[in-house]
Design an enzyme around this catalytic site. Structure first.
Site, PDB file in Angstrom:
ATOM      1  N   HIS A  18       0.838  -1.209   0.000  1.00 32.67           N
ATOM      2  CA  HIS A  18       0.000   0.000   0.000  1.00 32.67           C
ATOM      3  C   HIS A  18       0.875   1.262   0.000  1.00 32.67           C
ATOM      4  CE1 HIS A  18      -3.075  -2.718   2.168  1.00 32.67           C
ATOM      5  NE2 HIS A  18      -3.627  -2.407   1.006  1.00 32.67           N
ATOM      6  N   LYS A  42     -17.675  -6.955   6.815  1.00 33.81           N
ATOM      7  CA  LYS A  42     -16.381  -7.605   6.636  1.00 33.81           C
ATOM      8  C   LYS A  42     -15.671  -7.700   7.985  1.00 33.81           C
ATOM      9  CE  LYS A  42     -12.844  -7.399   3.019  1.00 33.81           C
ATOM     10  NZ  LYS A  42     -12.412  -6.677   1.829  1.00 33.81           N
ATOM     11  N   ARG A  91      -1.475  -5.977  -8.242  1.00 34.50           N
ATOM     12  CA  ARG A  91      -0.313  -6.829  -7.993  1.00 34.50           C
ATOM     13  C   ARG A  91      -0.205  -7.823  -9.144  1.00 34.50           C
ATOM     14  NH1 ARG A  91      -2.566  -8.062  -2.142  1.00 34.50           N
ATOM     15  NH2 ARG A  91      -4.305  -8.212  -3.576  1.00 34.50           N
ATOM     16  N   SER A 129      -2.714  -7.895   2.830  1.00 33.84           N
ATOM     17  CA  SER A 129      -3.028  -7.787   4.257  1.00 33.84           C
ATOM     18  C   SER A 129      -3.422  -9.160   4.815  1.00 33.84           C
ATOM     19  CB  SER A 129      -4.179  -6.803   4.475  1.00 33.84           C
ATOM     20  OG  SER A 129      -3.832  -5.525   4.000  1.00 33.84           O
TER      21      SER A 129
HETATM   22  O1  PNS Z   1      -8.750  -3.223   0.173  1.00 34.97           O
HETATM   23  P1  PNS Z   1      -9.967  -3.795  -0.500  1.00 34.97           P
HETATM   24  O2  PNS Z   1     -10.740  -4.679   0.460  1.00 34.97           O
HETATM   25  O3  PNS Z   1      -9.646  -4.486  -1.798  1.00 34.97           O
HETATM   26  O4  PNS Z   1     -10.901  -2.523  -0.864  1.00 34.97           O
HETATM   27  C1  PNS Z   1     -12.176  -2.689  -1.430  1.00 34.97           C
HETATM   28  C2  PNS Z   1     -12.939  -1.356  -1.410  1.00 34.97           C
HETATM   29  C3  PNS Z   1     -13.010  -0.801  -0.004  1.00 34.97           C
HETATM   30  C4  PNS Z   1     -12.254  -0.352  -2.310  1.00 34.97           C
HETATM   31  C5  PNS Z   1     -14.380  -1.640  -1.949  1.00 34.97           C
HETATM   32  O5  PNS Z   1     -14.956  -2.687  -1.225  1.00 34.97           O
HETATM   33  C6  PNS Z   1     -15.279  -0.411  -1.856  1.00 34.97           C
HETATM   34  O6  PNS Z   1     -15.178   0.476  -2.664  1.00 34.97           O
HETATM   35  N1  PNS Z   1     -16.156  -0.376  -0.815  1.00 34.97           N
HETATM   36  C7  PNS Z   1     -17.076   0.727  -0.598  1.00 34.97           C
HETATM   37  C8  PNS Z   1     -18.509   0.329  -0.998  1.00 34.97           C
HETATM   38  C9  PNS Z   1     -18.694   0.425  -2.498  1.00 34.97           C
HETATM   39  O7  PNS Z   1     -18.559   1.473  -3.104  1.00 34.97           O
HETATM   40  N2  PNS Z   1     -19.014  -0.743  -3.102  1.00 34.97           N
HETATM   41  C10 PNS Z   1     -19.227  -0.849  -4.531  1.00 34.97           C
HETATM   42  C11 PNS Z   1     -17.923  -1.100  -5.254  1.00 34.97           C
HETATM   43  S1  PNS Z   1     -18.168  -1.314  -6.978  1.00 34.97           S
END
Ligand code: PNS
Length: 161
Positions: A18, A42, A91, A129
């Site tokens: 990150h 989550k 990645r 993570s």
């Molecule tokens: O680190 P991660 O878990 O890959 O991040 C995922 C994240 C937080 C970017 C994604 O789950 C997100 O955008 N969550 C907010 C809710 C949302 O907008 N969901 C629709 C995504 S298309």
């Protein structure tokens, strides 16, 4: 001031991968806002407050970086803070499908916000993570993969090796 990108994620916890994206992002955007998603569905190891504190300690004091948490949809958050782009790290190929779907869904929801992908460096392409937590939970040293405050926090959670 420069253009603003949101760098969203779960950050449970922040890793060197990150941090790599944060530095690469700063080379492309004038400002970055690291957004910790508070997803109640989550299960996380760290609380949102802990995640924010670990990010603050890890990125240090940089006037170009803001750090906060958001709930609800990412595109609504982007709109609220006036972001021009969403920044995500890639990645391996395995990340692609999930990222591709999210980017398209976000574009469907708000076409004015572009998603920009940057690739992590070869030293962190295998760092996630979840793997870091798994390895640390077995008492192994992950200090080469995460910033020092995170290594210390993991040792506190799981008991020092
Ligand atoms: O680190 P991660 O878990 O890959 O991040 C995922 C994240 C937080 C970017 C994604 O789950 C997100 O955008 N969550 C907010 C809710 C949302 O907008 N969901 C629709 C995504 S298309």
């Amino acid at each position: 001031m420069g253009r603003l990108a949101i760098y969203p994620g779960s950050f449970d916890p922040i890793t060197n991968g990150h941090l790599d994206i944060v530095q690469r992002g700063l080379a492309c955007f004038g400002r970055l806002r690291v957004g910790v998603a508070t997803n109640p569905g989550k299960k996380a190891l760290f609380t949102t407050e802990e995640k924010l504190e670990l990010i603050r300690l890890s990125v240090g004091d940089d006037p170009r970086i803001e750090i906060d948490a958001f709930d609800g949809l990412l595109v609504d958050y982007a709109e609220r803070v006036g972001a021009h782009a969403i920044l995500r790290g890639l990645r391996a190929v395995a990340d692609f499908e999930y990222e591709f779907q999210m980017a398209h869904m976000n574009h469907f929801l708000r076409p004015s916000v572009e998603t920009v992908f940057l690739m992590t460096g070869p030293e962190s392409f295998y760092v996630s993570s979840s793997l870091v937590k798994e390895v640390a939970s077995h008492g192994k040293d992950v200090s080469a993969l995460v910033p020092p405050p995170v290594a210390a926090a993991l040792a506190r959670k799981f008991g020092a090796p």
